[in-house]
Design an enzyme around this catalytic site. Structure first.
Site, short mmCIF file in Angstrom:
data_model
loop_
_atom_site.label_atom_id
_atom_site.label_comp_id
_atom_site.label_asym_id
_atom_site.label_seq_id
_atom_site.Cartn_x
_atom_site.Cartn_y
_atom_site.Cartn_z
N ASP A 111 44.77 42.49 44.33
CA ASP A 111 44.93 42.05 43.16
C ASP A 111 45.45 40.57 43.48
OD1 ASP A 111 44.56 41.74 40.49
OD2 ASP A 111 46.29 42.46 40.07
N GLY A 112 45.09 39.73 42.46
CA GLY A 112 45.33 38.37 42.44
C GLY A 112 45.97 37.85 41.28
N GLU A 130 42.16 36.36 44.15
CA GLU A 130 41.77 37.85 44.35
C GLU A 130 40.86 38.04 45.72
OE1 GLU A 130 41.77 40.54 42.19
OE2 GLU A 130 42.33 39.64 40.33
N ASP A 154 40.40 45.08 40.81
CA ASP A 154 40.15 44.86 39.38
C ASP A 154 39.39 43.71 39.10
OD1 ASP A 154 42.14 43.04 39.66
OD2 ASP A 154 43.39 43.78 38.23
N HIS A 199 45.51 46.36 34.86
CA HIS A 199 46.64 46.57 33.91
C HIS A 199 46.61 47.80 32.90
CE1 HIS A 199 48.14 42.62 35.02
NE2 HIS A 199 46.76 42.35 34.79
N ASP A 248 49.54 43.96 41.51
CA ASP A 248 49.76 43.04 40.59
C ASP A 248 51.26 42.51 40.73
OD1 ASP A 248 48.99 41.28 38.04
OD2 ASP A 248 50.76 42.50 37.32
#
Length: 150
Positions: free
Chosen positions: A13-14, A51, A73, A128, A138
């Protein structure tokens, strides 16, 4: 007899505070019972760059060619690979179909190279939404981005 590749799960994740702004990335690598977390960040970046950097950092950490189940994501990353956008941009000299420059060609080139080294299966996960590893990635990314704020 063909050599059996290790199967590794990767979650990435970024995050970015402002876009562009201070950013961070997080990744989890899992092989058998072993789990490793990676994270980093930059002072001035974009969410998409973070990302992609998470993916590059995770795949680069693998010491040998592996079978990889990669969870992200980021529609930008997943679609860029699965829909062939990155390959097309590269063939056109890093230009999109409309002739405008493709963004992040430096990172996309690294991803294409790494995708050749490893056998990668991509999985999109909703961000999320309570996915434990995505939530942890995250958290790592946000922690990194905060190091560059103020």
């Amino acid at each position: 007899m063909a050599e059996t590749k290790k199967t590794v799960q990767i979650f990435t994740d970024g995050a970015c505070s402002g876009n562009p702004g201070p950013g961070g990335w997080g990744a989890i690598l899992r092989y058998g019972e072993t789990t490793r977390e990676l994270a980093g960040g930059e002072q001035h970046t974009t969410n998409n760059r973070m990302e992609l950097t998470a993916v590059i950092s995770a795949l680069s950490a693998l010491k040998e060619p592996c079978r990889v189940e990669l969870y992200s994501d980021s529609k930008y990353f997943i679609d860029g690979v699965q829909k062939g956008w990155a390959v097309s941009w590269k063939k056109r000299g890093w230009k999109k179909g409309d002739g405008k420059p493709a963004l992040n060609p430096d990172l996309w080139q690294q991803i294409l190279d790494l995708m050749e080294r490893h056998q990668v299966q991509l999985h999109w996960v909703k961000g999320h939404a309570g996915h434990p590893e995505n939530e942890r990635c995250d958290q790592l990314a946000v922690e990194q981005s905060k190091k560059y704020i103020g």
